[in-house]
Design a protein around this motif. Structure first.
Motif, short mmCIF file in Angstrom:
data_model
loop_
_atom_site.label_atom_id
_atom_site.label_comp_id
_atom_site.label_asym_id
_atom_site.label_seq_id
_atom_site.Cartn_x
_atom_site.Cartn_y
_atom_site.Cartn_z
N SER A 185 -0.09 11.58 16.16
CA SER A 185 1.32 11.54 16.54
C SER A 185 1.62 10.31 17.39
N LEU A 186 0.70 9.99 18.31
CA LEU A 186 0.88 8.82 19.16
C LEU A 186 0.55 7.53 18.44
N GLY A 209 4.93 7.79 18.31
CA GLY A 209 4.18 7.19 19.40
C GLY A 209 4.84 5.94 19.92
N ILE A 210 5.40 5.13 18.99
CA ILE A 210 6.19 3.96 19.37
C ILE A 210 7.54 4.03 18.67
N PRO A 211 8.57 4.56 19.33
CA PRO A 211 9.93 4.42 18.82
C PRO A 211 10.50 3.10 19.36
N SER A 212 10.94 2.24 18.45
CA SER A 212 11.41 0.90 18.81
C SER A 212 12.88 0.79 18.40
N PHE A 213 13.77 0.58 19.36
CA PHE A 213 15.21 0.64 19.10
C PHE A 213 15.81 -0.74 18.87
N ASP A 214 16.49 -0.87 17.73
CA ASP A 214 17.11 -2.13 17.34
C ASP A 214 18.41 -2.36 18.11
N TRP A 215 18.82 -3.63 18.21
CA TRP A 215 20.04 -3.97 18.95
C TRP A 215 21.29 -3.36 18.32
N ALA A 265 -8.90 -4.41 16.12
CA ALA A 265 -7.61 -5.06 16.33
C ALA A 265 -6.44 -4.08 16.21
N PRO A 266 -5.29 -4.46 16.73
CA PRO A 266 -4.09 -3.66 16.47
C PRO A 266 -3.71 -3.76 15.01
N LEU A 267 -3.07 -2.71 14.49
CA LEU A 267 -2.78 -2.64 13.06
C LEU A 267 -1.44 -1.96 12.83
N MET A 268 -0.62 -2.57 11.97
CA MET A 268 0.59 -1.93 11.44
C MET A 268 0.29 -1.52 10.00
N TYR A 269 0.50 -0.26 9.67
CA TYR A 269 0.09 0.28 8.37
C TYR A 269 1.21 1.15 7.83
N GLY A 270 1.56 0.91 6.56
CA GLY A 270 2.69 1.63 5.98
C GLY A 270 2.31 2.61 4.89
N ILE A 271 3.13 3.66 4.74
CA ILE A 271 2.99 4.60 3.63
C ILE A 271 4.22 4.46 2.74
N ASP A 272 3.99 4.44 1.43
CA ASP A 272 5.08 4.30 0.48
C ASP A 272 6.04 5.48 0.55
N ILE A 273 7.31 5.18 0.29
CA ILE A 273 8.31 6.24 0.24
C ILE A 273 9.24 5.98 -0.94
N ASP A 274 9.55 7.02 -1.67
CA ASP A 274 10.45 6.93 -2.83
C ASP A 274 11.86 7.26 -2.36
N THR A 275 12.76 6.28 -2.44
CA THR A 275 14.13 6.48 -1.97
C THR A 275 15.09 6.88 -3.08
N LEU A 289 -7.07 6.29 8.01
CA LEU A 289 -8.12 6.92 8.81
C LEU A 289 -9.46 6.20 8.66
N ILE A 290 -9.71 5.64 7.50
CA ILE A 290 -10.98 4.93 7.27
C ILE A 290 -10.97 3.56 7.96
N ALA A 291 -9.83 2.89 7.97
CA ALA A 291 -9.77 1.51 8.45
C ALA A 291 -9.42 1.38 9.92
N ARG A 292 -8.77 2.36 10.50
CA ARG A 292 -8.11 2.19 11.79
C ARG A 292 -9.05 2.10 12.98
N GLY A 293 -8.53 1.49 14.03
CA GLY A 293 -9.13 1.53 15.34
C GLY A 293 -8.23 2.32 16.28
N PRO A 294 -8.45 2.22 17.59
CA PRO A 294 -7.69 3.02 18.55
C PRO A 294 -6.30 2.46 18.88
N TYR A 295 -5.96 1.29 18.31
CA TYR A 295 -4.62 0.74 18.50
C TYR A 295 -3.98 0.47 17.14
N ALA A 296 -4.03 1.45 16.28
CA ALA A 296 -3.44 1.34 14.93
C ALA A 296 -2.23 2.25 14.85
N TYR A 297 -1.21 1.80 14.10
CA TYR A 297 0.06 2.53 14.05
C TYR A 297 0.53 2.65 12.61
N ILE A 298 0.88 3.87 12.24
CA ILE A 298 1.28 4.19 10.87
C ILE A 298 2.77 4.52 10.84
#
Length: 448
Positions: free
Chosen positions: A49-50, A72-78, A340-350, A369-378
């Motif tokens: 979750s985080l 875990g990281i909500p980032s708010f746009d302008w 390293a830190p990681l940004m990782y995406g899951i596909d979504i059908d719109t 789960l296989i690739a991540r370290g402790p600073y990875a974000y999905i």
């Protein structure tokens, strides 16, 4: 505590087949002026979750606090709450971002809440910017039209009724305006009289980074670390938007032209900027950007730009798919991605008739789960990792807002990635055994 500089990550890579590419990337980053990628200085975690992230924007009102607090990281746009702040006298985007962060943090104190800032554009709907625009003592902070208010340019110098004009360069990209028959739906509607951005017309102004340390000190100490920014205890990080591009330094500049990104394409011509001017401004901008990154890390805060692939205001995640799976996972399993830190995406059908919003969820969750370290974000496999446009946040229509796999407790990894057979990757966790078969692009997570 793991606070690994990605300079160390690339040193690790020098023992692998990717060494030359790694060294080249570090060299390019240092030439640009950015810091090497590095991890946040907050506590590492494998809590799923985080380990989730999304850039969030509800243009009409406050973004739902409870929904935002799930990440875990909500980032708010302008543009968040633009319908609300565009009608204020004067506009108050900066304060509304702060309040959005406070409401989100109150619901999840463990979340790291981010807001928006810009070191290229001086946006007057931010109070800290408008106060400097309105004070003639700070005129050196801003780039100007080459011939003042009386010249001929590709953008207007005055507001629509001609009551406010400015010699400071500004365009109207993504700028609130009064609706007209010709433009009934502006990007932010001023519905209660003229738009109020202070003494100057509303528009996207530009910082002149050649001003040096005076501007740099203001941007870092007040705009970045002020009471509505990282100086607030409920704000943990920033998405810092846009960049400067000079052909002498960057080669091709096509976003959309040399100079500031995402501006009217003739901006550098309207300001009369020479090739040397572009180079000087870009170098000074990079020095300011690097100083900002250093200050952010020193304060144990964070910014997207310190994550691999996220420099120059990019916000596109890494995505494993059937075509790149084996190469992607072999690269990830070299070990560098765990550091390293990681940004990782899951596909979504719109699609309107989609029956499975997350068609590759098992495979892509396994890959993470296989690739991540402790600073990875999905997050969602879209720019900004935001909920994709066209898919409503509406559970009544059966849309899955957040897949259960993001909130499952898998424990912590007890081993490294292995490849027991060609194209098959595994990793043991304390509460799960994880496999990704790239040959079939199928993931399997067996809970223990």
């Amino acid at each position: 505590k793991a606070t690994v500089s990605v300079l160390n990550w690339w040193v690790y890579c020098c023992c692998t087949s990717e060494s030359m590419a790694a060294v080249a990337m570090v060299g390019a980053l240092l030439a640009q002026g950015y810091l090497p990628y590095q991890n946040p200085r907050w506590e590492p975690t494998y809590n799923m979750s985080l380990s989730s992230i999304s850039m969030m924007c509800n243009t009409s009102d406050v973004f739902n606090y409870d929904l935002a607090a799930q990440f875990g990281i909500p980032s708010f746009d302008w543009s968040n709450q633009k319908k609300q702040w565009a009608v204020q006298k004067p506009m108050d985007c900066e304060e509304r971002l702060r309040d959005q962060a406070m409401g989100t943090k109150a619901r999840n104190p463990n979340a790291h809440v981010f807001v928006y800032r810009n070191l290229v554009k001086a946006l007057p709907w931010f109070t800290s910017v408008r106060e400097k625009l309105d004070d003639p003592a700070y005129s050196g902070f801003f780039l100007k039209f080459k011939d003042g208010v009386n010249g001929t340019y590709h953008v207007p110098q005055c507001d629509p009724d001609g009551k406010k004009c400015s010699a400071y360069y500004h365009d109207q990209e993504q700028t609130p305006a009064v609706p007209t028959p010709a433009q009934p739906n502006p990007d932010g509607a001023c519905t209660d009289g003229p738009c109020d951005c202070g003494a100057h017309p509303c528009g996207e102004y530009l910082w002149d980074h050649r001003n040096g340390t005076m501007l740099r000190d203001f941007l870092i100490k007040e705009h970045i670390f002020g009471a509505n920014g990282l100086g607030h205890p409920d704000i943990d990080g920033l998405f810092v938007d846009d960049f400067w591009c000079a052909p002498e330094l960057n080669g091709t500049c096509n976003d959309p032209s040399p100079g500031p990104s995402e501006c009217e394409k003739h901006a550098y011509l309207d300001m009369g900027l020479s090739s040397q001017d572009l180079t000087d401004i870009t170098r000074a901008y990079l020095a300011t950007f690097t100083a900002m990154q250093e200050a952010v890390l020193e304060a144990k805060k964070y910014t997207w730009s310190l994550i691999p692939g996220q420099d120059n205001a990019n916000a596109m995640p890494n995505i494993v798919d059937a075509g790149n799976c084996k190469a992607f996972m072999e690269n990830a399993c070299d070990g560098a991605w765990e550091e390293a830190p990681l940004m990782y995406g899951i596909d979504i059908d719109t699609g309107a008739n989609a029956t499975n919003r997350f068609p590759h969820l098992d495979a892509q969750t396994a890959g993470f789960l296989i690739a991540r370290g402790p600073y990875a974000y999905i997050g969602y496999g879209a720019w900004g990792m935001s909920w994709p446009y066209g898919v409503a946040w509406d559970t009544s229509k059966g849309f899955i807002l957040r897949p259960q796999s993001i909130d499952t407790d898998y424990g912590a990894p007890t081993g490294k990635c292995t490849q027991p057979a060609p194209g098959v990757f595994t990793r043991e966790w304390s509460k799960a055994s994880v496999t990704l078969d790239c040959n079939a692009f199928k993931g399997d997570i067996q809970m223990k």
